[in-house]
Design an enzyme around this catalytic site. Structure first.
Site, PDB file in Angstrom:
ATOM      1  N   ILE A   1      -7.772   8.638  -0.964  1.00  0.00           N
ATOM      2  CA  ILE A   1      -8.008   8.159   0.529  1.00  0.00           C
ATOM      3  C   ILE A   1      -9.196   8.043   1.139  1.00  0.00           C
ATOM      4  O   ILE A   1      -9.961   8.969   1.225  1.00  0.00           O
ATOM      5  CB  ILE A   1      -7.096   9.280   1.193  1.00  0.00           C
ATOM      6  CG1 ILE A   1      -5.736   9.802   0.759  1.00  0.00           C
ATOM      7  CG2 ILE A   1      -6.914   8.945   2.710  1.00  0.00           C
ATOM      8  CD1 ILE A   1      -4.796   8.640   0.466  1.00  0.00           C
TER       9      ILE A   1
ATOM     10  N   LEU B   1      -1.211   6.525   1.380  1.00  0.00           N
ATOM     11  CA  LEU B   1      -0.003   5.947   0.747  1.00  0.00           C
ATOM     12  C   LEU B   1       0.036   6.595  -0.746  1.00  0.00           C
ATOM     13  O   LEU B   1       0.910   7.296  -0.887  1.00  0.00           O
ATOM     14  CB  LEU B   1      -0.170   4.409   0.696  1.00  0.00           C
ATOM     15  CG  LEU B   1       1.137   3.989  -0.242  1.00  0.00           C
ATOM     16  CD1 LEU B   1       2.680   4.189   0.551  1.00  0.00           C
ATOM     17  CD2 LEU B   1       0.871   2.392  -0.486  1.00  0.00           C
TER      18      LEU B   1
ATOM     19  N   GLU C   1      -6.395  -0.975  -3.252  1.00  0.00           N
ATOM     20  CA  GLU C   1      -5.480  -1.542  -2.697  1.00  0.00           C
ATOM     21  C   GLU C   1      -4.349  -2.448  -3.575  1.00  0.00           C
ATOM     22  O   GLU C   1      -4.241  -3.657  -3.068  1.00  0.00           O
ATOM     23  CB  GLU C   1      -6.246  -2.546  -1.463  1.00  0.00           C
ATOM     24  CG  GLU C   1      -6.733  -1.586  -0.160  1.00  0.00           C
ATOM     25  CD  GLU C   1      -6.903  -2.014   0.926  1.00  0.00           C
ATOM     26  OE1 GLU C   1      -6.127  -3.010   1.225  1.00  0.00           O
ATOM     27  OE2 GLU C   1      -7.680  -1.523   1.689  1.00  0.00           O
TER      28      GLU C   1
HETATM   29  N1  CAA Z   1       5.990  -7.204   3.165  1.00  0.00           N
HETATM   30  C1  CAA Z   1       7.005  -6.698   3.560  1.00  0.00           C
HETATM   31  N2  CAA Z   1       8.090  -6.035   3.043  1.00  0.00           N
HETATM   32  C2  CAA Z   1       7.880  -5.896   1.781  1.00  0.00           C
HETATM   33  C3  CAA Z   1       6.706  -6.364   1.049  1.00  0.00           C
HETATM   34  C4  CAA Z   1       5.680  -7.086   1.845  1.00  0.00           C
HETATM   35  N3  CAA Z   1       4.530  -7.657   1.148  1.00  0.00           N
HETATM   36  N4  CAA Z   1       6.769  -6.084  -0.410  1.00  0.00           N
HETATM   37  C5  CAA Z   1       7.748  -5.695  -0.517  1.00  0.00           C
HETATM   38  N5  CAA Z   1       8.500  -5.274   0.754  1.00  0.00           N
HETATM   39  C6  CAA Z   1       9.852  -4.614   0.899  1.00  0.00           C
HETATM   40  C7  CAA Z   1      10.892  -5.563   0.069  1.00  0.00           C
HETATM   41  O1  CAA Z   1      11.477  -6.803   0.742  1.00  0.00           O
HETATM   42  C8  CAA Z   1      11.856  -4.668  -0.197  1.00  0.00           C
HETATM   43  O2  CAA Z   1      12.632  -4.437   0.831  1.00  0.00           O
HETATM   44  P1  CAA Z   1      14.518  -4.887   0.722  1.00  0.00           P
HETATM   45  O3  CAA Z   1      14.747  -4.128  -0.212  1.00  0.00           O
HETATM   46  O4  CAA Z   1      14.751  -4.607   2.227  1.00  0.00           O
HETATM   47  O5  CAA Z   1      14.288  -6.362   0.495  1.00  0.00           O
HETATM   48  C9  CAA Z   1      11.028  -3.359  -0.314  1.00  0.00           C
HETATM   49  O6  CAA Z   1       9.808  -3.501   0.311  1.00  0.00           O
HETATM   50  C10 CAA Z   1      10.735  -2.913  -1.818  1.00  0.00           C
HETATM   51  O7  CAA Z   1      10.164  -3.905  -2.454  1.00  0.00           O
HETATM   52  P2  CAA Z   1      10.111  -4.115  -3.788  1.00  0.00           P
HETATM   53  O8  CAA Z   1      11.414  -3.772  -4.590  1.00  0.00           O
HETATM   54  O9  CAA Z   1       9.323  -5.188  -4.205  1.00  0.00           O
HETATM   55  O10 CAA Z   1       9.352  -2.610  -4.250  1.00  0.00           O
HETATM   56  P3  CAA Z   1       8.460  -1.925  -5.593  1.00  0.00           P
HETATM   57  O11 CAA Z   1       8.943  -0.834  -5.596  1.00  0.00           O
HETATM   58  O12 CAA Z   1       9.090  -2.967  -6.843  1.00  0.00           O
HETATM   59  O13 CAA Z   1       7.161  -2.306  -5.267  1.00  0.00           O
HETATM   60  C11 CAA Z   1       4.873  -3.303  -5.470  1.00  0.00           C
HETATM   61  C12 CAA Z   1       6.425  -3.342  -5.113  1.00  0.00           C
HETATM   62  C13 CAA Z   1       4.369  -4.582  -4.963  1.00  0.00           C
HETATM   63  C14 CAA Z   1       4.645  -3.118  -6.644  1.00  0.00           C
HETATM   64  C15 CAA Z   1       4.405  -2.275  -4.375  1.00  0.00           C
HETATM   65  O14 CAA Z   1       4.857  -1.060  -4.880  1.00  0.00           O
HETATM   66  C16 CAA Z   1       2.801  -2.204  -4.640  1.00  0.00           C
HETATM   67  O15 CAA Z   1       2.239  -2.927  -3.622  1.00  0.00           O
HETATM   68  N6  CAA Z   1       2.189  -1.219  -5.204  1.00  0.00           N
HETATM   69  C17 CAA Z   1       0.751  -1.285  -5.054  1.00  0.00           C
HETATM   70  C18 CAA Z   1       0.481  -0.072  -4.054  1.00  0.00           C
HETATM   71  C19 CAA Z   1      -0.938  -0.127  -3.453  1.00  0.00           C
HETATM   72  O16 CAA Z   1      -1.573  -1.240  -3.184  1.00  0.00           O
HETATM   73  N7  CAA Z   1      -1.773   1.094  -3.446  1.00  0.00           N
HETATM   74  C20 CAA Z   1      -2.834   1.144  -2.889  1.00  0.00           C
HETATM   75  C21 CAA Z   1      -3.092   1.602  -1.609  1.00  0.00           C
HETATM   76  S1  CAA Z   1      -4.542   2.044  -1.106  1.00  0.00           S
HETATM   77  C22 CAA Z   1      -4.769   3.327  -0.411  1.00  0.00           C
HETATM   78  O17 CAA Z   1      -3.824   3.945  -0.377  1.00  0.00           O
HETATM   79  C23 CAA Z   1      -6.046   4.045  -0.440  1.00  0.00           C
HETATM   80  C24 CAA Z   1      -6.919   3.587   0.697  1.00  0.00           C
HETATM   81  O18 CAA Z   1      -7.739   4.268   1.303  1.00  0.00           O
HETATM   82  C25 CAA Z   1      -6.666   2.235   1.233  1.00  0.00           C
END
Ligand code: CAA
Length: 379
Positions: free
Chosen positions: A158, A126, A363
């Site tokens: 990643i 992501l 995460e």
């Molecule tokens: N479940 C389902 N849908 C969700 C949701 C959830 N938990 N959170 C948000 N959504 C949906 C919302 O409902 C919205 O949809 P609608 O418009 O239809 O209502 C859409 O997603 C956009 O939501 P937001 O407006 O809240 O989005 P945002 O841009 O403001 O971002 C955020 C929200 C929580 C900050 C998000 O960007 C976030 O979690 N950021 C951190 C990302 C992260 O954790 N990255 C680490 C990844 S780990 C990795 O990649 C490495 C690895 O190896 C694992």
């Protein structure tokens, strides 16, 4: 210290016993070596996979073990008390199976038995160099051609990058913002999918992440997971569950550090008595134990909500935030209790202290968890 656990079934007790046995027999003797060499423990993960630990919370008919999250997170906790790199790998693999398990087509789901049995290892791509916390701003582009999605961009941080057999690629297939993002399932052998050198980390060196450069990587059209434009929601749902895994890793790491500090405080004598008898240290241990119990209670509450099919996103964010902050504090105090001995690598607390830091970042940083919690409070 034996943690008094309330487990829902006799099967869960057996599973925890099996995990402890595997941790002692297969992992404990290897961790220092693999951390020192920065080598990924692929074979150890295969062993865990053969024992059923890589698909624990997925339905049996899909090839999983059908365990509730309540049990799965406690297995992770035990693993993290021995080897955080392994526990985090199990957690990230479990997260990486979620998109196919819950949103995949019938054809894609045929891959699940190998995924959940640990024959194939997964990655969750992501983040990008310019889009970490603001995941919806990602720019990796997938263009539809008749036979393939042609993917161009760079993914960053990643976990399992270069080790994984399959990658969940979150790509922009439409316009800006979250609704323009889709999820593609790419094989590691996809031409143009190019893992870079692993990052050189402060800790968790046996599971170092890597960038994945995508140079017109051709992912077959039938590898779209979920609907076009549904990728961001899939990623967020997966991360809600993944954050429980990271919280469990934090609780296990903190418990390991507390146990080690207790052992040291009982044996090390100064001024004619074991240092644990001094109130200053005894109170530190008391605070460490209390914080760990509180973190575990938050984690289990969030996991049980998920198991009951109730909304758990906010509680998962609270558990991740609190448990990882606790792990940082507890490992810091464990180093302090060991004094000079805590600052050298003869004792594992030095490694655990370095490892705890990353849990406050992965995460979703703990600032992002606070955003999720605050939004839910404010509506
Ligand atoms: N479940 C389902 N849908 C969700 C949701 C959830 N938990 N959170 C948000 N959504 C949906 C919302 O409902 C919205 O949809 P609608 O418009 O239809 O209502 C859409 O997603 C956009 O939501 P937001 O407006 O809240 O989005 P945002 O841009 O403001 O971002 C955020 C929200 C929580 C900050 C998000 O960007 C976030 O979690 N950021 C951190 C990302 C992260 O954790 N990255 C680490 C990844 S780990 C990795 O990649 C490495 C690895 O190896 C694992």
């Amino acid at each position: 210290m034996t943690v008094d656990r309330l487990l829902p079934t006799p099967e869960a007790h057996d599973l925890l016993d099996l995990t402890r046995e595997l941790a002692t027999r297969e992992l404990a003797g290897k961790v220092d070596d693999f951390e020192a060499r920065g080598e990924f423990p692929r074979e150890a993960l295969r062993t865990l996979g053969r024992s059923g630990l890589l698909g624990l919370p997925y339905p049996e008919e899909a090839g999983g073990a059908g365990q509730p999250y309540e049990v799965y997170v406690q297995v992770l906790e035990v693993l993290a008390g021995t080897w955080l790199g392994i526990a985090e790998a199990v957690s990230v693999h479990t997260l990486s199976c979620l998109p196919v398990a819950f949103f995949g087509t019938a054809e894609q789901r045929k891959m699940l038995p190998d995924m959940l049995g640990g024959e194939t290892l997964g990655a969750f791509a992501l983040s990008e160099p310019q889009g970490g916390s603001d995941a919806a701003s990602l720019t990796t582009r997938a263009v539809a051609e008749p036979d393939a999605w042609v993917v161009t961009g760079t993914k960053a941080w990643i976990t399992h990058g270069g080790q994984a057999d399959f990658y969940n690629l979150f790509c922009r297939t439409g316009g800006p913002g979250p609704k323009g993002i889709s999820c593609l399932l790419a094989d590691a052998a996809t031409p143009g999918l190019l893992p870079q050198q692993p990052e050189r980390l402060m800790g968790l060196r046996s599971s170092a992440p890597a960038q994945i450069v995508l140079e017109e990587a051709r992912v077959p059209r039938d590898r779209l997971v979920g609907a076009e434009g549904e990728g961001f929601a899939i990623a967020m749902k997966a991360l809600d569950a993944g954050r429980l895994g990271i919280a469990a890793c934090a609780v296990g790491l903190a418990q390991g550090a507390l146990d080690h500090a207790i052992g040291y405080a009982r044996e090390r004598e100064q001024f004619g008595q074991p240092i644990g008898r001094f109130q200053g240290l005894g109170f530190m241990l008391a605070d460490m134990g209390t914080q760990i119990s509180a973190a575990r209670a938050l984690l289990l509450n969030a996991a049980r909500l998920k198991d009951a099919g109730r909304p758990f996103s906010t509680e998962a964010a609270k558990a991740k935030l609190f448990a990882t902050d606790v792990a940082m504090r507890v490992t810091t105090d464990a180093v302090q209790i060991l004094g000079g001995a805590g600052y050298v690598s003869d004792h594992p607390v030095e490694r655990w202290f370095r490892e705890a830091k990353v849990l406050q970042i992965v995460e979703g940083t703990n600032q992002i968890q606070r955003m999720v919690i605050a939004r839910s409070l404010l509506g």
